[in-house]
Design an enzyme around this catalytic site. Structure first.
Site, PDB file in Angstrom:
ATOM      1  N   GLY A   1       0.832  -1.214   0.000  1.00 30.25           N
ATOM      2  CA  GLY A   1       0.000   0.000   0.000  1.00 30.25           C
ATOM      3  C   GLY A   1       0.857   1.251   0.000  1.00 30.25           C
ATOM      4  O   GLY A   1       0.485   2.283   0.571  1.00 30.25           O
TER       5      GLY A   1
ATOM      6  N   GLY B   1      -0.423   4.865  -0.835  1.00 31.19           N
ATOM      7  CA  GLY B   1      -1.452   5.486   0.001  1.00 31.19           C
ATOM      8  C   GLY B   1      -0.889   6.667   0.777  1.00 31.19           C
ATOM      9  O   GLY B   1       0.268   7.068   0.607  1.00 31.19           O
TER      10      GLY B   1
ATOM     11  N   TYR C   1     -14.749  -1.211   9.249  1.00 28.87           N
ATOM     12  CA  TYR C   1     -13.341  -0.839   9.383  1.00 28.87           C
ATOM     13  C   TYR C   1     -12.843  -1.196  10.793  1.00 28.87           C
ATOM     14  O   TYR C   1     -11.803  -1.828  10.965  1.00 28.87           O
ATOM     15  CB  TYR C   1     -13.217   0.659   9.131  1.00 28.87           C
TER      16      TYR C   1
HETATM   17  C1  AKB Z   1     -10.104   6.970   8.863  1.00 30.33           C
HETATM   18  O1  AKB Z   1     -10.659   8.047   9.096  1.00 30.33           O
HETATM   19  O2  AKB Z   1     -10.679   5.971   8.419  1.00 30.33           O
HETATM   20  C2  AKB Z   1      -8.630   6.848   9.182  1.00 30.33           C
HETATM   21  C3  AKB Z   1      -8.428   6.352  10.575  1.00 30.33           C
HETATM   22  C4  AKB Z   1      -8.604   7.242  11.731  1.00 30.33           C
HETATM   23  O3  AKB Z   1      -8.119   5.208  10.745  1.00 30.33           O
HETATM   24  N1  AKB Z   1      -7.989   8.107   8.997  1.00 30.33           N
END
Ligand code: AKB
Length: 315
Positions: A8, A11, A142
């Site tokens: 990555g 990125g 996430y």
């Molecule tokens: C996001 O906003 O997804 C990232 C993080 C805080 O992991 N910048």
């Protein structure tokens, strides 16, 4: 001699980290990889670069063997807002890629770094000065991948003795490459728009506090943690790191010191706002400071001055 493979690498973190690591460890010792290969990118043109899809185990292993890699910095992942829009892909890439990279690290006895995030916390986590070890029940895909990733790294360390290290990054602010689809992206965008239009419309609401850090401090944190002697690390889960706890109006005030007529308005995105509200207001970084001397240099004011100067030069 270190031989580092970065996934990555194109990125937001990868772009800055690749440049710094090439400078520190030698261009010939840092292999940047990504699933894209854009023309004109400094990451591609200023050193070793290979195409790599991290969901392909064999492809990672081939590069590790070809370049005699001893350290993997695994950055390839989807960020929070994109992961919320594409949860299945997020699981496949964030977990599948991590599992492959960890397996290669186990088989080839490599040192390993992958970032976690403040996204690994959830609404039941204590909101202020969130401790290093605490309740983690994230409500985003996430966050689910980040907390699972932390556990997987712990497992590989305890079960297979793989030297896995990690930090929980807050929102990262940088001028080299744009973040791709995170909740904290407003904190980068605000600087670009301040210079282009003297105004910014924030998708995060007024008074919403999140942790942030300037990219040079993030890059230095990775290098410091990776170089810390093994016996110095008591915590093996991802370390809380942050330089500031800020809301959109804090950026407004800091920018107005340089651009007095800068105007901030709000058009809240409900998806990213609810992600932000499920994350801490501020996290406690004591363990990182004690165990490997984490010490960020940039305050909001210093970062703002530097961001505006660097972006002005890029114009
Ligand atoms: C996001 O906003 O997804 C990232 C993080 C805080 O992991 N910048």
């Amino acid at each position: 001699m270190k031989k580092i493979l970065i996934t990555g690498a194109l990125g937001q973190i990868g772009t800055a980290l690749t440049a710094r690591m090439r400078e520190k460890y030698g261009t010939e010792n840092v292999l940047a990889t990504d699933i894209h290969k854009p023309e004109g990118s400094t990451v591609v043109e200023n050193g070793l670069f290979e195409y790599l899809d991290v969901t392909n185990y064999t492809a990672i292993e081939e590069l590790v063997e070809k370049y005699k890699i001893d350290t993997i910095i695994h950055l390839a992942a989807l960020l929070s807002a994109v992961a919320e829009a594409k949860p299945q892909l997020a699981w496949e890439l964030n977990m599948g890629g991590l599992m492959n990279a960890l397996e290669v690290a186990r088989i080839h006895n490599l040192k390993f770094f992958t970032p976690s995030s403040i996204g690994a916390f959830g609404p039941q986590t204590p909101k202020d000065q969130t401790p290093q070890v605490t309740l983690q029940r994230p409500t985003t895909m996430y966050g689910v991948t980040k907390v699972s990733g932390e556990l997987l790294c712990d497992y590989y360390y305890h079960k297979f003795n793989v030297d896995t290290r990690s930090v929980r990054f807050p929102g990262l602010i940088s001028y080299e490459a744009l973040p791709g689809g995170g909740t904290t992206d407003y904190a980068v965008d605000i600087y670009y728009k301040a210079l282009e239009q003297n105004a910014y419309t924030s998708f995060i609401d007024r008074g919403t506090y999140m942790d942030m850090m300037y990219m040079p401090d993030a890059v230095e944190a990775i290098i410091r943690l990776m170089e810390a002697p093994v016996n110095q690390l008591i915590n093996r889960n991802a370390f809380n790191v942050s330089a500031m706890s800020v809301c959109p109006e804090d950026f407004e005030k800091a920018i107005q010191k340089h651009i007095p007529d800068f105007k901030l308005s709000f058009e809240v995105d409900p998806v990213r706002q609810s992600i932000a509200e499920s994350w801490p207001n501020s996290i406690d970084t004591t363990c990182a400071r004690k165990e490997w001397n984490f010490s960020p240099k940039y305050t909001l004011e210093r970062m703002t001055a530097d961001m505006l100067e660097k972006l002005n030069k890029k114009k």
